[in-house]
Scaffold this active site. Structure first.
Site, PDB file in Angstrom:
ATOM      1  CD  GLN A 194      -3.012   1.040   0.504  1.00  0.00           C
ATOM      2  OE1 GLN A 194      -3.579  -0.016   0.342  1.00  0.00           O
ATOM      3  NE2 GLN A 194      -3.398   2.158  -0.079  1.00  0.00           N
ATOM      4  CG  PHE A 195       2.207   3.747  -3.587  1.00  0.00           C
ATOM      5  CD1 PHE A 195       2.614   5.054  -3.786  1.00  0.00           C
ATOM      6  CD2 PHE A 195       1.116   3.274  -4.294  1.00  0.00           C
ATOM      7  CE1 PHE A 195       1.940   5.872  -4.677  1.00  0.00           C
ATOM      8  CE2 PHE A 195       0.443   4.077  -5.175  1.00  0.00           C
ATOM      9  CZ  PHE A 195       0.850   5.387  -5.372  1.00  0.00           C
ATOM     10  CB  THR A 196      -1.700   5.550  -0.736  1.00  0.00           C
ATOM     11  OG1 THR A 196      -2.396   4.477  -0.100  1.00  0.00           O
ATOM     12  CG2 THR A 196      -1.894   5.492  -2.245  1.00  0.00           C
TER      13      THR A 196
END
Length: 145
Positions: free
Chosen positions: A78-80
């Site tokens: 989940q790069f966000t």
């Protein structure tokens, strides 16, 4: 490295209408990897994930880990979670790790978790995923390493 953990009674990841990862009782983990993160950060976060006490003991107190309750972990990249949100109305991603580093550390985390937790399921790095869950509690924590 950040891990948003949610205690769940069920969670799954669907890609192109196909379930690719699924658990019942356990933890859904959204993993954000930042530039500068290393295997040392991954070791610390995976140890926390396997041993963090967020499940009830016989007295109803959060005293048990996912391992203690024979639960599973569904790990999703989940790069966000690495977004900078303190200024303006649009997130910035300059703190996020490069895709190459993030993919490497995500896979390293999977390997490390499989040494500690009996049931580990995953999403697919970089894929467009639909994540469904039933949060048990609700119980949600943000862990950092």
């Amino acid at each position: 490295m950040k891990a948003l953990i949610q205690r769940v009674s069920h969670a799954n990841v669907v890609i192109d209408n196909k379930v690719v990862g699924e658990i019942d009782h356990g933890l859904l983990v959204l993993l954000g990897i930042e530039s500068g993160d290393t295997e040392k950060n991954a070791d610390k976060i995976t140890h926390k994930l396997a041993n963090y006490r967020v499940f009830d003991d016989k007295d109803g107190k959060m005293n048990c880990s996912v391992c203690d309750v024979n639960g599973g972990i569904l790990l999703v990249s989940q790069f966000t979670l690495a977004a900078e949100t303190s200024k303006g109305l649009r997130p910035g991603f300059s703190r996020a790790a490069t895709p190459q580093l993030a993919d490497q550390l995500y896979n390293y985390c999977i390997t490390q978790l499989k040494h500690q937790v009996a049931n580990v399921a995953t999403g697919i790095f970089g894929a467009d995923m639909q994540v469904s869950l039933t949060n048990d509690g609700p119980v949600t924590f943000l862990l950092e390493a």
